[in-house]
Design an enzyme around this catalytic site. Structure first.
Site, mmCIF file in Angstrom:
data_model
loop_
_atom_site.group_PDB
_atom_site.id
_atom_site.type_symbol
_atom_site.label_atom_id
_atom_site.label_comp_id
_atom_site.label_asym_id
_atom_site.label_seq_id
_atom_site.Cartn_x
_atom_site.Cartn_y
_atom_site.Cartn_z
ATOM 1 N NE ARG A 173 -48.048 -4.261 27.044
ATOM 2 C CZ ARG A 173 -48.288 -4.542 25.769
ATOM 3 N NH1 ARG A 173 -47.297 -4.644 24.912
ATOM 4 N NH2 ARG A 173 -49.524 -4.692 25.342
ATOM 5 C CG ASP A 174 -50.164 -1.467 23.656
ATOM 6 O OD1 ASP A 174 -49.342 -1.361 22.735
ATOM 7 O OD2 ASP A 174 -51.308 -1.908 23.482
ATOM 8 C CG HIS B 108 -56.290 -3.494 23.386
ATOM 9 N ND1 HIS B 108 -55.429 -3.130 24.408
ATOM 10 C CD2 HIS B 108 -55.638 -3.197 22.231
ATOM 11 C CE1 HIS B 108 -54.304 -2.630 23.876
ATOM 12 N NE2 HIS B 108 -54.407 -2.675 22.557
ATOM 13 C CG HIS C 152 -54.566 -0.324 18.035
ATOM 14 N ND1 HIS C 152 -53.566 -1.084 17.496
ATOM 15 C CD2 HIS C 152 -54.464 -0.496 19.375
ATOM 16 C CE1 HIS C 152 -52.877 -1.676 18.446
ATOM 17 N NE2 HIS C 152 -53.400 -1.354 19.600
ATOM 18 C CB CYS D 282 -48.881 -4.190 17.733
ATOM 19 S SG CYS D 282 -48.151 -5.836 17.751
ATOM 20 C CG ASN E 48 -52.789 1.158 22.399
ATOM 21 O OD1 ASN E 48 -53.282 0.074 22.172
ATOM 22 N ND2 ASN E 48 -51.512 1.320 22.674
HETATM 23 MG MG MG Z 1 -52.493 -1.946 21.591
#
Ligand code: MG
Length: 306
Positions: free
Chosen positions: A14-15, A207, A209, A240, A249
């Site tokens: 997804r990300d 979460h 980065h 993002c 990430n």
């Molecule tokens: Mg992210």
């Protein structure tokens, strides 16, 4: 010290895929999810139910979700920005939703075109219609830092959580370092403050980065603060699209290599993961991150020479 085992949430599909402009064929996405599962990963944010016009890359959400849920023991989580898309996700059979709200008003408006408190109200509407067998992850974006406004004070994040936590205390709450600019002291500080303030909330995640090279350091800080659910992305894919400069990430293979060396169990087989991550890094239009993938290639070259 932290827990003896950690559960990684693989967010690459997804990300990681979302910011890639070149469309990845649905069959290839499913193959990545299947190979991640074969490497031992049991929880994946597989897609998002969002506007197909805004994010064409994820227009195949229902198909990818169905394939992921067919894998034994797979917990397939899907991101939803509002009630309408949550309803689409549930209609497609989703059993684990992830809702996102930003602490920063500017970031939330950029991301979902609402003020944060309007997102809180939308979250309450989703929770109100959530079937009993569907789990909820609450992603709190810009919990530490905003691409537009800079550092976010812990009090600001806690003030938003004061609205969010009571809506569903059993939700898994995940403070997100959206920009990668947080430091380990601040990760631990917010997590400690939040867990003390909300004893009724038992499930927390982190979460982060790797944009400024602090991805693993911040993961360790979260783990030492008692967090045993960590988001990461294979090949360090992602970032993002609405946070300029927030590439990468923290990479799953870096996290697994580190926890392996610390004798903290992840349930993931590094060799199999590395093979998937190499192919992930080669996706057209992808910008990969992480260190371990290349370090292991270099190490194998040296041993062949020696
Ligand atoms: Mg992210």
């Amino acid at each position: 010290m932290g827990a003896a085992s950690v559960s990684l949430v693989e967010v690459g599909p997804r990300d990681g895929f979302q910011p890639i402009e070149t469309l990845i064929p649905t069959a290839r996405k499913i193959m990545f999810v299947e190979r991640l599962h074969a490497a031992g990963i049991r929880r994946v944010e597989v897609t998002a139910f969002v506007s197909n016009e805004a994010v064409p890359q994820l227009a195949d959400a229902a198909e990818v979700l169905t394939a992921a849920q067919a894998l034994p023991g797979m917990d397939a989580q899907v991101l939803v920005p509002n009630l309408r898309h949550a309803e689409r996700a549930l209609a497609a059979g989703a059993k684990h939703l992830a809702f996102v709200v930003s602490v920063s008003e500017k970031h939330n408006r950029n991301n979902v075109r609402r003020a944060p408190l309007e997102s809180v109200a939308e979250y309450a509407r989703i929770v109100a219609m959530l079937p009993a067998d569907v789990a909820m992850r609450l992603n709190v974006a810009t919990a530490f830092d905003c691409p537009f406004d800079g550092a976010i004070a812990p009090e600001t994040t806690l003030a938003l959580l004061d609205h969010l936590v009571p809506i569903l205390p059993t939700a898994e709450i995940c403070p997100c370092d959206t920009t990668g600019r947080v430091t380990p002291d601040r990760v631990a500080g917010l997590i400690d403050a939040a867990r003390t303030r909300y004893p009724q909330a038992r499930s927390w995640a982190y979460h982060g980065h790797d944009t400024y090279g602090l991805g693993l350091a911040n993961v360790v800080a979260a783990w030492q603060a008692g967090i045993d659910v960590i988001d990461s992305s294979f090949a360090g894919l992602g970032g993002c699209p609405f946070a300029p400069g927030a590439t990468g990430n923290v990479s799953t293979e870096d996290v697994v290599w580190m926890f392996d060396a610390m004798n903290v169990a992840t349930g993931i087989t590094l060799d199999a993961l590395i093979a998937v991550a190499r192919d992930g890094a080669a996706i057209p239009g992808a910008s990969a991150g992480g260190r371990v993938r290349n370090a292991l290639v270099a190490a194998s070259c040296r041993s062949e020479v020696a």
